[in-house]
Design an enzyme around this catalytic site. Sequence first.
Site, PDB file in Angstrom:
ATOM      1  N   CYS A  99      21.672 -29.058 -34.071  1.00  0.00           N
ATOM      2  CA  CYS A  99      22.541 -30.263 -34.464  1.00  0.00           C
ATOM      3  C   CYS A  99      23.940 -29.521 -34.399  1.00  0.00           C
ATOM      4  CB  CYS A  99      22.035 -30.556 -36.055  1.00  0.00           C
ATOM      5  SG  CYS A  99      22.440 -29.164 -37.279  1.00  0.00           S
ATOM      6  N   HIS A 106      22.806 -30.046 -42.029  1.00  0.00           N
ATOM      7  CA  HIS A 106      22.500 -30.764 -40.814  1.00  0.00           C
ATOM      8  C   HIS A 106      23.718 -31.645 -40.592  1.00  0.00           C
ATOM      9  CE1 HIS A 106      20.090 -32.479 -37.511  1.00  0.00           C
ATOM     10  NE2 HIS A 106      20.579 -33.400 -37.722  1.00  0.00           N
ATOM     11  N   HIS A 147      22.121 -37.172 -33.138  1.00  0.00           N
ATOM     12  CA  HIS A 147      22.222 -35.565 -33.524  1.00  0.00           C
ATOM     13  C   HIS A 147      20.845 -35.275 -32.707  1.00  0.00           C
ATOM     14  CE1 HIS A 147      18.530 -36.346 -36.732  1.00  0.00           C
ATOM     15  NE2 HIS A 147      18.821 -37.660 -35.943  1.00  0.00           N
TER      16      HIS A 147
END
Length: 168
Positions: free
Chosen positions: A75, A125, A137
Amino acid sequence: MTTHRDHSLYRYVPLLLLCVALLMTAGCGKQTYRPSYQQPRAVSGSGAAIAATAKSQLGRPYVSGGSSPSRGFDCSGLVYWACASNGISVPRISRDQASAGKRISRGSLRPGDIVVFRIPRSGYHTGIYVGQNSFIHSPKPRARVRIESLSVNYWDRYYVTARRVARR
């Protein structure tokens, strides 16, 4: 013996030859179609350019520690690479990306902004906002770079902040 149907096909031959000649003189197959209006190209360093760069990696595999198209992305690697490709320096680790740039409200999101989530037992994240309440992502192992809605219950529940790092 020749029937009326056999002769009816021959009357189309001149028309067919004319069409072929027109196509050949027009350069059919040799030119690329270019619409009269082209969408302006995003300026490097802009949020739109960061979002477009990230979108170019749709479908790339998740790779832990990955931060390049040839290897794949995790990510924060996708965020790091998309920003760096546009001359924007951000930290490589998602925890550090959570404090990069300027904090902005969720209602002020623009393409290219970093969206940050805090997942219990997993940590931070990050992704890149692409507009229309969606972000891109690299979600997890055995998955690929994709676009998802911020409205999905999971992402809505763990959303923490957004950061603006783009120059314009």
